[in-house]
Design a protein around this motif. Sequence first.
Motif, PDB file in Angstrom:
ATOM      1  N   ALA A   1       0.992  -1.105  -0.154  1.00  0.00           N
ATOM      2  CA  ALA A   1      -0.030  -0.007   0.068  1.00  0.00           C
ATOM      3  C   ALA A   1       0.814   1.279   0.189  1.00  0.00           C
ATOM      4  O   ALA A   1       1.736   1.430   0.585  1.00  0.00           O
ATOM      5  CB  ALA A   1      -0.876   0.010   1.277  1.00  0.00           C
ATOM      6  N   PHE A   2       0.591   2.322  -0.923  1.00  0.00           N
ATOM      7  CA  PHE A   2       1.114   3.505  -0.769  1.00  0.00           C
ATOM      8  C   PHE A   2       0.320   4.439  -0.108  1.00  0.00           C
ATOM      9  O   PHE A   2      -0.932   4.481  -0.205  1.00  0.00           O
ATOM     10  CB  PHE A   2       1.322   4.180  -2.333  1.00  0.00           C
ATOM     11  CG  PHE A   2       1.371   5.472  -2.312  1.00  0.00           C
ATOM     12  CD1 PHE A   2       2.626   6.182  -1.701  1.00  0.00           C
ATOM     13  CD2 PHE A   2       0.367   6.290  -2.803  1.00  0.00           C
ATOM     14  CE1 PHE A   2       2.705   7.489  -1.842  1.00  0.00           C
ATOM     15  CE2 PHE A   2       0.324   7.794  -2.871  1.00  0.00           C
ATOM     16  CZ  PHE A   2       1.539   8.358  -2.454  1.00  0.00           C
TER      17      PHE A   2
ATOM     18  N   HIS B   1      -7.771   2.337   3.818  1.00  0.00           N
ATOM     19  CA  HIS B   1      -6.662   2.762   2.972  1.00  0.00           C
ATOM     20  C   HIS B   1      -7.134   3.917   2.027  1.00  0.00           C
ATOM     21  O   HIS B   1      -7.748   3.513   1.022  1.00  0.00           O
ATOM     22  CB  HIS B   1      -5.896   1.615   2.298  1.00  0.00           C
ATOM     23  CG  HIS B   1      -4.841   1.995   1.335  1.00  0.00           C
ATOM     24  ND1 HIS B   1      -4.627   1.552   0.088  1.00  0.00           N
ATOM     25  CD2 HIS B   1      -3.880   2.934   1.481  1.00  0.00           C
ATOM     26  CE1 HIS B   1      -3.670   2.053  -0.331  1.00  0.00           C
ATOM     27  NE2 HIS B   1      -3.216   2.915   0.445  1.00  0.00           N
ATOM     28  N   LYS B   2      -7.226   5.231   2.531  1.00  0.00           N
ATOM     29  CA  LYS B   2      -7.829   6.313   1.721  1.00  0.00           C
ATOM     30  C   LYS B   2      -6.925   7.288   1.902  1.00  0.00           C
ATOM     31  O   LYS B   2      -5.994   7.627   2.727  1.00  0.00           O
ATOM     32  CB  LYS B   2      -9.307   6.559   2.280  1.00  0.00           C
ATOM     33  CG  LYS B   2     -10.296   5.257   2.263  1.00  0.00           C
ATOM     34  CD  LYS B   2     -11.663   5.582   3.023  1.00  0.00           C
ATOM     35  CE  LYS B   2     -12.563   4.567   2.733  1.00  0.00           C
ATOM     36  NZ  LYS B   2     -13.965   4.959   3.521  1.00  0.00           N
ATOM     37  N   THR B   3      -7.337   8.247   0.990  1.00  0.00           N
ATOM     38  CA  THR B   3      -6.817   9.606   1.297  1.00  0.00           C
ATOM     39  C   THR B   3      -7.807  10.866   0.754  1.00  0.00           C
ATOM     40  O   THR B   3      -9.021  10.310   0.316  1.00  0.00           O
ATOM     41  CB  THR B   3      -5.407   9.913   0.425  1.00  0.00           C
ATOM     42  OG1 THR B   3      -4.870  11.126   0.826  1.00  0.00           O
ATOM     43  CG2 THR B   3      -5.617   9.793  -0.911  1.00  0.00           C
ATOM     44  N   ASP B   4      -7.461  12.116   0.762  1.00  0.00           N
ATOM     45  CA  ASP B   4      -8.335  13.081   0.182  1.00  0.00           C
ATOM     46  C   ASP B   4      -7.843  13.735  -1.179  1.00  0.00           C
ATOM     47  O   ASP B   4      -6.452  13.412  -1.439  1.00  0.00           O
ATOM     48  CB  ASP B   4      -8.786  13.874   1.215  1.00  0.00           C
ATOM     49  CG  ASP B   4      -7.601  15.237   1.492  1.00  0.00           C
ATOM     50  OD1 ASP B   4      -6.532  14.732   1.400  1.00  0.00           O
ATOM     51  OD2 ASP B   4      -7.868  16.344   1.344  1.00  0.00           O
TER      52      ASP B   4
ATOM     53  N   PHE C   1     -14.118   8.970   6.868  1.00  0.00           N
ATOM     54  CA  PHE C   1     -13.145   8.412   6.494  1.00  0.00           C
ATOM     55  C   PHE C   1     -12.912   6.837   7.075  1.00  0.00           C
ATOM     56  O   PHE C   1     -12.322   5.738   6.536  1.00  0.00           O
ATOM     57  CB  PHE C   1     -11.597   9.029   6.411  1.00  0.00           C
ATOM     58  CG  PHE C   1     -11.431  10.135   5.382  1.00  0.00           C
ATOM     59  CD1 PHE C   1     -10.947   9.828   4.152  1.00  0.00           C
ATOM     60  CD2 PHE C   1     -11.954  11.344   5.875  1.00  0.00           C
ATOM     61  CE1 PHE C   1     -10.941  10.600   3.255  1.00  0.00           C
ATOM     62  CE2 PHE C   1     -11.639  12.350   4.682  1.00  0.00           C
ATOM     63  CZ  PHE C   1     -11.100  11.913   3.823  1.00  0.00           C
ATOM     64  N   GLY C   2     -13.196   6.833   8.439  1.00  0.00           N
ATOM     65  CA  GLY C   2     -13.191   5.554   8.835  1.00  0.00           C
ATOM     66  C   GLY C   2     -13.365   5.865  10.568  1.00  0.00           C
ATOM     67  O   GLY C   2     -13.712   6.919  10.880  1.00  0.00           O
TER      68      GLY C   2
ATOM     69  N   ALA D   1      -2.609  -0.917  -8.107  1.00  0.00           N
ATOM     70  CA  ALA D   1      -2.888  -1.462  -7.265  1.00  0.00           C
ATOM     71  C   ALA D   1      -2.698  -1.131  -5.702  1.00  0.00           C
ATOM     72  O   ALA D   1      -3.271  -1.362  -4.598  1.00  0.00           O
ATOM     73  CB  ALA D   1      -2.550  -2.973  -7.424  1.00  0.00           C
ATOM     74  N   ILE D   2      -1.578  -0.090  -5.573  1.00  0.00           N
ATOM     75  CA  ILE D   2      -1.083   0.370  -4.515  1.00  0.00           C
ATOM     76  C   ILE D   2      -1.665   1.582  -3.906  1.00  0.00           C
ATOM     77  O   ILE D   2      -1.335   2.138  -2.702  1.00  0.00           O
ATOM     78  CB  ILE D   2       0.534   0.444  -4.442  1.00  0.00           C
ATOM     79  CG1 ILE D   2       0.802   1.760  -5.366  1.00  0.00           C
ATOM     80  CG2 ILE D   2       1.364  -0.804  -5.003  1.00  0.00           C
ATOM     81  CD1 ILE D   2       2.254   2.141  -5.251  1.00  0.00           C
ATOM     82  N   LEU D   3      -2.591   2.176  -4.788  1.00  0.00           N
ATOM     83  CA  LEU D   3      -3.256   3.351  -4.466  1.00  0.00           C
ATOM     84  C   LEU D   3      -4.251   3.442  -3.410  1.00  0.00           C
ATOM     85  O   LEU D   3      -5.121   2.615  -3.657  1.00  0.00           O
ATOM     86  CB  LEU D   3      -3.423   4.402  -5.940  1.00  0.00           C
ATOM     87  CG  LEU D   3      -2.230   4.460  -7.005  1.00  0.00           C
ATOM     88  CD1 LEU D   3      -2.723   5.075  -8.067  1.00  0.00           C
ATOM     89  CD2 LEU D   3      -1.243   5.201  -6.115  1.00  0.00           C
ATOM     90  N   PRO D   4      -4.333   4.421  -2.720  1.00  0.00           N
ATOM     91  CA  PRO D   4      -5.623   4.658  -1.756  1.00  0.00           C
ATOM     92  C   PRO D   4      -6.828   5.161  -2.605  1.00  0.00           C
ATOM     93  O   PRO D   4      -6.777   5.648  -3.678  1.00  0.00           O
ATOM     94  CB  PRO D   4      -4.969   5.484  -0.696  1.00  0.00           C
ATOM     95  CG  PRO D   4      -4.198   6.248  -1.443  1.00  0.00           C
ATOM     96  CD  PRO D   4      -3.494   5.647  -2.479  1.00  0.00           C
ATOM     97  N   GLU D   5      -8.086   4.970  -1.838  1.00  0.00           N
ATOM     98  CA  GLU D   5      -9.175   5.359  -2.495  1.00  0.00           C
ATOM     99  C   GLU D   5      -9.271   6.991  -2.060  1.00  0.00           C
ATOM    100  O   GLU D   5      -8.592   7.384  -1.179  1.00  0.00           O
ATOM    101  CB  GLU D   5     -10.536   4.877  -1.868  1.00  0.00           C
ATOM    102  CG  GLU D   5     -10.516   3.229  -2.179  1.00  0.00           C
ATOM    103  CD  GLU D   5     -11.729   2.833  -1.208  1.00  0.00           C
ATOM    104  OE1 GLU D   5     -12.884   3.273  -1.196  1.00  0.00           O
ATOM    105  OE2 GLU D   5     -11.559   1.799  -0.404  1.00  0.00           O
TER     106      GLU D   5
END
Length: 514
Positions: free
Chosen positions: A159-160, A177-180, A222-223, A210-214
């Motif tokens: 994961a990145f 596994h998320k970002t903004d 976000f969680g 495949a390594i990128l976050p949502e």
Amino acid sequence: MPNTACILAIDQGTTGTTALLVDVAGNIVARGYQEFTQYYPHPGWVEHAPEEIWNATRQAIDALFGETVPNIIALGITNQRETTLIWDRQTGKPVYPAIVWQCRRTADRCTSLEKQGVAGEIKTKTGLVLDAYFSATKIAWILDNVNGARGQAERGELAFGTVDTWLLWKLTDGAVHKTDYTNAARTLLFNINTLSWDDTLLEIFNVPKAILPEVYPSANNFGTASFYRNFWLETFGKNICLDGIPIAGIAGDQQAALFGQLCTEPGMVKNTYGTGCFLMLNTGAEKIETETGLLTTLACSLDETPVYALEGSVFVAGAAVQWLRDGIQIIENAAETEAIASSIPDSGGVFVVPAFTGLGAPYWDADARGAILGLTRGSTRAQVIRATLESIAYQSADVVTAMVAAADLRIDRLRVDGGATVNDFLMQFQADILGIDVERPAHIESTGLGAAYLAGITAGMWNDIAELEAYRSAQATSADEVSTGRVFSPEIDRNERHQKLSQWKKAVQRVMSC
């Protein structure tokens, strides 16, 4: 410790993590801070240890609390942008240290890509220049230099994330596994027109999708935090549990500062005065591309509608004052510069151009070097000190002028934050040289406040921006905030302003490489 509802804001910076508790009136009621180590394995390389970032974050949070936790209704995160982490999805362990935004190890790779003629397409899609500053080439470097990493990445085993994503992963015990938008927009892989990871950019930089976050808007659920009570009991001896608290806001540091200053309408601009200066102008729904060295980026948004901004950087601001103290040793501390500068009517024709590492926007001359100009036999220490402070305002004015020209927007006020804003002389001179009001808020930790505001709006602590603006206005007029919150209005006329700016531009021309 307050018993009323609060937002917990994590401000993860380059040298340390700050944690804030913000109450319903927008006041900072508690603060914790923890530094961590900087690593320089080779000249031009800068790294952080991901677990040290996480530990510093936990320690900063711990510093907020006594034996119990107040009523925290949501958590927000803001972070140093571009810094790149890659970890194993199964074990949660990083495969390599975090490569920091300052690191220049991939500069040659950027030069090679530029020769391939892809810089124009990259700028159109991302708003950014092709540079090692951003995440894409850092990701590829890790995948190509850590044994087996590329294969793992292509199989979806790694994961990145930028630092926000790493903290979110840790806060949720690996569940999210998320970002903004604002952090994704600083990777060189995110298309700010379509608000999505771009397949062409991924191919250019050889980064597996495949390594990128949502990716989500900055104000978003976000969680949910999973801070286990046993950890706090065993580590700090405190009965603390943050389980179940929604993580409801994420933004990169400069965008968080823009939001923390409530610059939510087109034409509103902020400047963060630190080691350098970071200026950001909200341009609303309009994505503006420039040729003046300004970056086009995404600002914080409360929904999936994009908000764009122009960003410009001044390389040396507070660092110039540090140079007065540590370099030429003509001051004892930064605080004394205000009184010294105010003790004389002007700089006596002395100009300091602090191009120690070149000049940023709008000049972009990497080979320019600093100089003290206009010295005579009658020049004094006080004049050099005053001219150094003035240089910070002049450089900021250059960026504001470029923004106004590019955006064709009227700017009537500059909102400011950062440590150097406590210097009243600097703030007054900034207002004088811009010819507009300069507004310093009651709380100058705008970055952390921005994260808190995003989380609080999402969680329902505040209904809208207007409510936050009302609290900001109340703080500015509160008796106990008089020493901090203030509006500085111009005190010189247009002719004097133009004369000073003309002399400054001549000084800049003297240090430029061509």
